[in-house]
Design a protein around this motif. Structure first.
Motif, PDB file in Angstrom:
ATOM      1  N   PHE B  34      61.722  75.636  33.966  1.00 39.79           N
ATOM      2  CA  PHE B  34      62.511  74.801  34.258  1.00 39.79           C
ATOM      3  C   PHE B  34      63.964  75.433  34.542  1.00 39.79           C
ATOM      4  O   PHE B  34      64.197  76.506  34.502  1.00 39.79           O
ATOM      5  CB  PHE B  34      63.362  73.835  33.149  1.00 39.79           C
ATOM      6  CG  PHE B  34      62.037  73.207  32.536  1.00 39.79           C
ATOM      7  CD1 PHE B  34      61.392  73.968  31.408  1.00 39.79           C
ATOM      8  CD2 PHE B  34      61.529  72.098  32.820  1.00 39.79           C
ATOM      9  CE1 PHE B  34      60.252  73.515  30.600  1.00 39.79           C
ATOM     10  CE2 PHE B  34      60.677  71.228  31.934  1.00 39.79           C
ATOM     11  CZ  PHE B  34      59.970  72.231  30.974  1.00 39.79           C
ATOM     12  N   TYR B  36      68.148  74.229  34.621  1.00 35.00           N
ATOM     13  CA  TYR B  36      69.035  73.085  34.518  1.00 35.00           C
ATOM     14  C   TYR B  36      70.575  73.539  34.995  1.00 35.00           C
ATOM     15  O   TYR B  36      70.774  74.749  35.077  1.00 35.00           O
ATOM     16  CB  TYR B  36      69.268  73.048  33.076  1.00 35.00           C
ATOM     17  CG  TYR B  36      68.156  72.086  32.482  1.00 35.00           C
ATOM     18  CD1 TYR B  36      67.038  72.695  31.959  1.00 35.00           C
ATOM     19  CD2 TYR B  36      68.383  70.946  31.745  1.00 35.00           C
ATOM     20  CE1 TYR B  36      66.025  71.686  31.332  1.00 35.00           C
ATOM     21  CE2 TYR B  36      67.680  70.103  31.235  1.00 35.00           C
ATOM     22  CZ  TYR B  36      66.388  70.440  30.930  1.00 35.00           C
ATOM     23  OH  TYR B  36      65.310  69.710  30.316  1.00 35.00           O
ATOM     24  N   GLN B  38      74.786  72.905  34.934  1.00 40.16           N
ATOM     25  CA  GLN B  38      75.998  72.444  34.283  1.00 40.16           C
ATOM     26  C   GLN B  38      76.956  72.614  34.900  1.00 40.16           C
ATOM     27  O   GLN B  38      77.483  73.573  35.300  1.00 40.16           O
ATOM     28  CB  GLN B  38      75.992  73.248  32.760  1.00 40.16           C
ATOM     29  CG  GLN B  38      77.152  72.675  31.994  1.00 40.16           C
ATOM     30  CD  GLN B  38      77.293  73.573  30.672  1.00 40.16           C
ATOM     31  OE1 GLN B  38      77.127  74.650  30.519  1.00 40.16           O
ATOM     32  NE2 GLN B  38      77.535  72.771  29.625  1.00 40.16           N
ATOM     33  N   ASN B  41      82.855  70.697  32.576  1.00 42.98           N
ATOM     34  CA  ASN B  41      83.118  69.620  31.766  1.00 42.98           C
ATOM     35  C   ASN B  41      81.980  68.587  31.755  1.00 42.98           C
ATOM     36  O   ASN B  41      82.074  67.166  31.519  1.00 42.98           O
ATOM     37  CB  ASN B  41      84.175  68.915  32.132  1.00 42.98           C
ATOM     38  CG  ASN B  41      85.398  69.845  32.210  1.00 42.98           C
ATOM     39  OD1 ASN B  41      85.357  70.511  30.884  1.00 42.98           O
ATOM     40  ND2 ASN B  41      86.275  70.164  33.061  1.00 42.98           N
ATOM     41  N   LYS B  42      80.769  68.825  31.997  1.00 43.30           N
ATOM     42  CA  LYS B  42      79.500  67.974  31.927  1.00 43.30           C
ATOM     43  C   LYS B  42      78.285  68.332  31.218  1.00 43.30           C
ATOM     44  O   LYS B  42      78.300  69.586  31.295  1.00 43.30           O
ATOM     45  CB  LYS B  42      79.094  67.551  33.494  1.00 43.30           C
ATOM     46  CG  LYS B  42      80.281  66.812  34.149  1.00 43.30           C
ATOM     47  CD  LYS B  42      79.610  65.927  35.336  1.00 43.30           C
ATOM     48  CE  LYS B  42      80.535  65.238  36.178  1.00 43.30           C
ATOM     49  NZ  LYS B  42      80.317  64.544  37.267  1.00 43.30           N
ATOM     50  N   GLY B  43      77.357  67.545  30.964  1.00 41.14           N
ATOM     51  CA  GLY B  43      76.348  68.132  30.159  1.00 41.14           C
ATOM     52  C   GLY B  43      75.236  68.799  31.073  1.00 41.14           C
ATOM     53  O   GLY B  43      75.502  68.680  32.380  1.00 41.14           O
ATOM     54  N   LEU B  44      74.234  69.270  30.470  1.00 38.00           N
ATOM     55  CA  LEU B  44      73.402  70.038  31.403  1.00 38.00           C
ATOM     56  C   LEU B  44      72.437  68.887  31.817  1.00 38.00           C
ATOM     57  O   LEU B  44      72.356  67.760  31.462  1.00 38.00           O
ATOM     58  CB  LEU B  44      72.290  70.647  30.559  1.00 38.00           C
ATOM     59  CG  LEU B  44      72.870  72.324  30.366  1.00 38.00           C
ATOM     60  CD1 LEU B  44      74.055  72.453  29.397  1.00 38.00           C
ATOM     61  CD2 LEU B  44      71.702  73.227  30.031  1.00 38.00           C
ATOM     62  N   LEU B  46      68.781  68.370  34.487  1.00 37.88           N
ATOM     63  CA  LEU B  46      67.491  69.056  34.831  1.00 37.88           C
ATOM     64  C   LEU B  46      67.308  68.842  36.382  1.00 37.88           C
ATOM     65  O   LEU B  46      67.756  68.256  36.915  1.00 37.88           O
ATOM     66  CB  LEU B  46      66.254  68.101  34.333  1.00 37.88           C
ATOM     67  CG  LEU B  46      64.977  68.550  34.851  1.00 37.88           C
ATOM     68  CD1 LEU B  46      64.433  70.164  34.206  1.00 37.88           C
ATOM     69  CD2 LEU B  46      63.767  67.803  34.402  1.00 37.88           C
ATOM     70  N   GLU B  88      77.109  76.447  36.366  1.00 37.07           N
ATOM     71  CA  GLU B  88      76.501  77.303  35.868  1.00 37.07           C
ATOM     72  C   GLU B  88      74.914  76.736  35.691  1.00 37.07           C
ATOM     73  O   GLU B  88      74.546  75.857  35.585  1.00 37.07           O
ATOM     74  CB  GLU B  88      76.700  77.544  34.474  1.00 37.07           C
ATOM     75  CG  GLU B  88      76.079  78.683  33.585  1.00 37.07           C
ATOM     76  CD  GLU B  88      77.158  79.310  32.788  1.00 37.07           C
ATOM     77  OE1 GLU B  88      78.025  78.595  32.006  1.00 37.07           O
ATOM     78  OE2 GLU B  88      76.809  80.488  32.371  1.00 37.07           O
ATOM     79  N   PHE B  90      70.701  77.557  34.388  1.00 42.26           N
ATOM     80  CA  PHE B  90      70.186  78.021  33.333  1.00 42.26           C
ATOM     81  C   PHE B  90      68.754  78.056  33.596  1.00 42.26           C
ATOM     82  O   PHE B  90      68.055  76.895  33.923  1.00 42.26           O
ATOM     83  CB  PHE B  90      70.476  77.333  32.130  1.00 42.26           C
ATOM     84  CG  PHE B  90      71.992  77.298  31.565  1.00 42.26           C
ATOM     85  CD1 PHE B  90      72.798  76.430  31.957  1.00 42.26           C
ATOM     86  CD2 PHE B  90      71.944  78.374  30.842  1.00 42.26           C
ATOM     87  CE1 PHE B  90      73.948  76.696  31.247  1.00 42.26           C
ATOM     88  CE2 PHE B  90      73.313  78.507  30.088  1.00 42.26           C
ATOM     89  CZ  PHE B  90      74.353  77.810  30.557  1.00 42.26           C
ATOM     90  N   LEU B 103      62.842  74.398  23.913  1.00 43.37           N
ATOM     91  CA  LEU B 103      63.175  75.269  25.049  1.00 43.37           C
ATOM     92  C   LEU B 103      63.995  76.548  24.726  1.00 43.37           C
ATOM     93  O   LEU B 103      64.671  76.554  23.816  1.00 43.37           O
ATOM     94  CB  LEU B 103      64.094  74.387  25.957  1.00 43.37           C
ATOM     95  CG  LEU B 103      63.191  73.041  26.169  1.00 43.37           C
ATOM     96  CD1 LEU B 103      64.411  72.353  27.241  1.00 43.37           C
ATOM     97  CD2 LEU B 103      62.065  73.102  27.044  1.00 43.37           C
ATOM     98  N   PHE B 105      66.372  79.152  26.567  1.00 49.23           N
ATOM     99  CA  PHE B 105      67.366  79.160  27.677  1.00 49.23           C
ATOM    100  C   PHE B 105      67.926  80.553  27.913  1.00 49.23           C
ATOM    101  O   PHE B 105      67.801  81.507  27.136  1.00 49.23           O
ATOM    102  CB  PHE B 105      68.680  78.499  27.256  1.00 49.23           C
ATOM    103  CG  PHE B 105      68.449  76.764  27.247  1.00 49.23           C
ATOM    104  CD1 PHE B 105      67.961  76.281  26.180  1.00 49.23           C
ATOM    105  CD2 PHE B 105      68.973  76.049  28.287  1.00 49.23           C
ATOM    106  CE1 PHE B 105      67.583  74.881  26.078  1.00 49.23           C
ATOM    107  CE2 PHE B 105      68.874  74.726  28.301  1.00 49.23           C
ATOM    108  CZ  PHE B 105      68.127  74.190  27.244  1.00 49.23           C
ATOM    109  N   GLY B 106      67.900  80.832  29.317  1.00 49.97           N
ATOM    110  CA  GLY B 106      68.566  82.124  29.551  1.00 49.97           C
ATOM    111  C   GLY B 106      69.925  82.062  29.288  1.00 49.97           C
ATOM    112  O   GLY B 106      70.657  80.995  28.994  1.00 49.97           O
ATOM    113  N   SER B 107      70.521  83.216  29.604  1.00 51.82           N
ATOM    114  CA  SER B 107      71.884  83.256  29.152  1.00 51.82           C
ATOM    115  C   SER B 107      72.887  82.605  30.492  1.00 51.82           C
ATOM    116  O   SER B 107      74.195  82.501  30.193  1.00 51.82           O
ATOM    117  CB  SER B 107      72.354  84.853  29.223  1.00 51.82           C
ATOM    118  OG  SER B 107      71.999  85.387  30.215  1.00 51.82           O
TER     119      SER B 107
END
Lengths: 116, 115
Positions: B34, B36, B38, B41-44, B46, B88, B90, B103, B105-107
């Motif tokens: 996947f 994702y 971001q 100031n918002k959520g991740l 998809l 950003e 991911f 899941l 997650f990458g950095s």
């Protein structure tokens, strides 16, 4: 649209305080998650819950506990906050397996917690 | 063990130029992958997902990614960057064959778009 809400966007607490972070989702999802996000580390899973009153530890559960008394609500508890728990905390939810939506998680906006 | 590596922590492009965000994965079997996004100031959210159907996956906002098993890569591309793409990103792998709940997650890669 799925909506995941978190009780606070910003929170400042003192070392040793008990901290509650609340998360509510409105899509009747079975699975709920708590992550912490730190620069350069991505997201790390703290706990998740696959049903009411059911929980499993994630990768970094130490210093945290959770509560899920109702399907829509998942709480993260820091029993005695420490400075190394200063971080962004993200809540997420997802439908149960077998719905064809494998890996789709819906995230809240996050709570930035500072412990002083 | 399953893992995912994002090769760049920051990528800077000019508006209107192509975007390439690189991701390599490690998995003992054919994984689900996947991306994702971001926004500040918002959520991740998809962006797109690969689950062993077509290797070229199209997502929202003109992004796409290609699953290359021989290279263990799942790079994210977009032909022409827009200012609103600054965010950003991911790369994420689902390591469990039987369950979607976990899941990894990458950095993260922070995309900057210059006017």
């Amino acid at each position: 649209d799925v909506k995941v809400t978190q009780s606070s966007r910003y929170l400042v607490k003192r070392t040793g305080e008990k901290v509650f972070l609340e998360c509510v989702q409105d899509m009747d999802h079975e699975n709920m998650f708590w992550y912490r996000q730190d620069p350069g580390l991505g997201l790390r899973l703290i706990y998740f819950s696959y049903d009411v009153k059911m929980k499993e530890k994630g990768d970094i559960p130490e210093g945290y506990s959770v509560s899920r008394e109702k399907k829509e609500r998942f709480s993260l508890i820091l029993e005695s906050a420490s400075t190394n728990q200063t971080s962004m905390y993200l809540c997420a939810s997802s439908p149960q397996d077998g719905t064809g939506r494998r890996g789709e998680q819906y995230f809240g906006p996050g709570t930035r917690l500072t412990v002083t | 063990a399953q893992s995912v590596t994002q090769l760049d922590s920051h990528v800077s492009v000019s508006e209107g130029t192509p975007v390439l965000l690189r991701c390599n994965y490690s998995s003992s079997y054919s994984p689900s992958l996947f991306w994702y996004v971001q926004h500040p100031n918002k959520g991740l959210q998809l962006l797109l997902k690969y689950t062993s159907a077509a290797t070229l996956v199209k997502g929202i906002n003109g992004f796409e990614a290609e699953f290359k098993k021989s290279e263990t890569s799942f790079h994210l591309t977009k032909p022409s960057a827009h200012m609103s793409d600054a965010a950003e990103y991911f790369c994420v792998v689902s390591p469990d064959r039987d369950s979607s709940y976990k899941l990894i997650f990458g950095s993260g890669t922070r995309l900057l778009v210059r006017p």
